[in-house]
Design an enzyme around this catalytic site. Structure first.
Site, PDB file in Angstrom:
ATOM      1  N   ASN A  37       0.867  -1.187   0.000  1.00  0.00           N
ATOM      2  CA  ASN A  37       0.000   0.000   0.000  1.00  0.00           C
ATOM      3  C   ASN A  37       0.899   1.231   0.000  1.00  0.00           C
ATOM      4  OD1 ASN A  37      -1.797   2.065   0.543  1.00  0.00           O
ATOM      5  ND2 ASN A  37      -2.217   1.418   2.654  1.00  0.00           N
TER       6      ASN A  37
ATOM      7  N   LYS B 127       0.119   4.316  -0.269  1.00  0.00           N
ATOM      8  CA  LYS B 127      -0.475   5.532   0.307  1.00  0.00           C
ATOM      9  C   LYS B 127      -0.210   6.712  -0.637  1.00  0.00           C
ATOM     10  CE  LYS B 127       0.050   3.283   4.699  1.00  0.00           C
ATOM     11  NZ  LYS B 127       0.161   3.348   6.134  1.00  0.00           N
TER      12      LYS B 127
ATOM     13  N   HIS C   9      -9.468   0.984   5.292  1.00  0.00           N
ATOM     14  CA  HIS C   9      -8.116   1.162   5.844  1.00  0.00           C
ATOM     15  C   HIS C   9      -8.181   2.111   7.043  1.00  0.00           C
ATOM     16  CE1 HIS C   9      -3.975   2.493   6.308  1.00  0.00           C
ATOM     17  NE2 HIS C   9      -3.655   1.329   5.778  1.00  0.00           N
TER      18      HIS C   9
ATOM     19  N   GLU D 125      -6.461   4.519   7.976  1.00  0.00           N
ATOM     20  CA  GLU D 125      -6.326   5.963   7.688  1.00  0.00           C
ATOM     21  C   GLU D 125      -7.626   6.538   7.120  1.00  0.00           C
ATOM     22  OE1 GLU D 125      -2.652   5.592   5.502  1.00  0.00           O
ATOM     23  OE2 GLU D 125      -1.784   4.884   7.386  1.00  0.00           O
TER      24      GLU D 125
ATOM     25  N   GLU E   9      -5.116  -5.195  10.580  1.00  0.00           N
ATOM     26  CA  GLU E   9      -4.087  -4.175  10.754  1.00  0.00           C
ATOM     27  C   GLU E   9      -4.336  -3.434  12.065  1.00  0.00           C
ATOM     28  OE1 GLU E   9      -2.147  -2.895   6.875  1.00  0.00           O
ATOM     29  OE2 GLU E   9      -4.010  -1.790   6.978  1.00  0.00           O
TER      30      GLU E   9
ATOM     31  N   GLY F  99       2.629   2.164  10.689  1.00  0.00           N
ATOM     32  CA  GLY F  99       3.563   3.283  10.543  1.00  0.00           C
ATOM     33  C   GLY F  99       4.285   3.652  11.829  1.00  0.00           C
TER      34      GLY F  99
ATOM     35  N   SER G 188       3.632  -2.235  10.141  1.00  0.00           N
ATOM     36  CA  SER G 188       5.094  -2.238  10.323  1.00  0.00           C
ATOM     37  C   SER G 188       5.745  -3.565   9.948  1.00  0.00           C
ATOM     38  CB  SER G 188       5.465  -1.832  11.753  1.00  0.00           C
ATOM     39  OG  SER G 188       5.053  -0.495  11.997  1.00  0.00           O
TER      40      SER G 188
ATOM     41  N   GLY H 172       2.979  -1.117   4.222  1.00  0.00           N
ATOM     42  CA  GLY H 172       2.979   0.296   3.857  1.00  0.00           C
ATOM     43  C   GLY H 172       4.395   0.760   3.567  1.00  0.00           C
ATOM     44  N   GLY H 173       5.031   1.370   4.557  1.00  0.00           N
ATOM     45  CA  GLY H 173       6.345   2.016   4.386  1.00  0.00           C
ATOM     46  C   GLY H 173       7.370   1.173   3.646  1.00  0.00           C
TER      47      GLY H 173
HETATM   48  P1  PGA Z   1       3.022   0.273   7.542  1.00  0.00           P
HETATM   49  O1  PGA Z   1       1.548   0.451   6.923  1.00  0.00           O
HETATM   50  O2  PGA Z   1       3.579  -1.004   6.970  1.00  0.00           O
HETATM   51  O3  PGA Z   1       3.780   1.477   7.116  1.00  0.00           O
HETATM   52  O4  PGA Z   1       2.858   0.153   9.020  1.00  0.00           O
HETATM   53  C1  PGA Z   1       0.675  -0.643   6.754  1.00  0.00           C
HETATM   54  C2  PGA Z   1      -0.625  -0.194   6.149  1.00  0.00           C
HETATM   55  O5  PGA Z   1      -1.090   0.921   6.458  1.00  0.00           O
HETATM   56  O6  PGA Z   1      -1.242  -0.917   5.346  1.00  0.00           O
END
Ligand code: PGA
Length: 254
Positions: free
Chosen positions: A11, A13, A98, A100, A170, A176, A216, A237-238
């Site tokens: 993802n 973002k 999600h 966010e 999640e 994050g 993470s 994500g990251g």
């Molecule tokens: P992250 O994000 O791996 O940066 O923690 C995961 C996500 O939001 O799907």
């Protein structure tokens, strides 16, 4: 259709425009040879989807989705993207719910439910994201919160539609933050989700629904998370923004 072979989802973002997308795939595809027994799904920003599709053309193991959609199929909704438009643009999946969207943009459970139905109607496979906050976990409410998030979307769906979904667990406190659920905590919640799905669609159909872990995930913890019971893949994500790191995460699945 992916069954429960490893699903490695990235993802992005609000990162990587079309030029960075091209550079990403040049580096990533060179490090991640095609495999028949696994699926990689990227969720680029919508404006980078065309560049991503071009860059990964010919790689049937690499598939794409959108990070969000609006539930109406078309109309005067400035700034929004609908499920049929996303499908037409080459997306096969859609993230829904999600954290966010829920916590930054205030998306409600009924909105998440409408988006899920809109995705299914347009032949996009929804990845329904669920997860508790830190306060909810500390209060011992993690299972109840996830149960409610599932119920808010799945209660209105026919069994065949539930069978077409993917779920991502999640925990909000792990997204994050560099914190991850332990493999035991992930396995425990995935088991809880699977039990909920069995009650809704029966053993056989529930066993085919992939449940991904997200929060993470990094190259150094991917193998143990992917090895946890009931964890069928990861939503990253990251670390999915870095071709080396994401290729290492994908390699950890095998
Ligand atoms: P992250 O994000 O791996 O940066 O923690 C995961 C996500 O939001 O799907």
């Amino acid at each position: 259709m992916p069954l429960r072979t490893p699903i490695l989802a990235g993802n992005w973002k609000m990162h990587l425009g079309p030029s960075d997308t091209e550079a990403f795939f040049e580096a990533f595809l060179a490090r991640h040879p095609e495999r028949a027994d696994g699926t990689v799904i990227f969720f680029p920003p919508s404006l980078s989807l065309a560049a991503a599709l071009r860059a990964a053309a010919g790689r049937s193991d690499v598939r794409f989705g959108v990070q969000n959609l609006y539930h109406e199929p078309a109309g005067a909704f400035t700034g929004e993207v609908s499920a049929p438009i996303a499908r037409d643009a080459g997306a096969e999946f859609a993230l829904v719910g999600h954290s966010e969207r829920r916590h930054v943009f205030g998306e409600t459970v009924p909105e998440t439910a409408r988006k899920t139905r809109a995705a299914l109607e347009a032949d996009l496979l929804p990845i329904l994201c669920v997860g508790e906050t830190l306060v909810e976990r500390r209060d011992g409410r993690a299972h109840a919160v996830v149960t409610d998030q599932l119920a808010g979307v799945l209660d209105g769906l026919p069994q065949a539609d539930i069978g077409a979904l993917l779920i991502a667990y999640e925990p909000v406190w792990a997204i994050g933050t560099g914190e991850t659920a332990s493999p035991q905590d992930a396995a425990d919640m995935h088991h809880h989700i699977r039990t909920d799905l069995v009650r809704r669609v029966g053993d056989e159909a529930a066993a085919k629904i992939p449940i991904l872990y997200g929060g993470s995930v990094k190259p150094d913890n991917a193998a143990e998370l992917l090895g946890a019971d009931q964890v069928d893949g990861v939503l990253v994500g990251g670390a999915s923004l870095k071709p080396h790191d994401f290729a290492a995460i994908c390699a950890a699945a095998y």
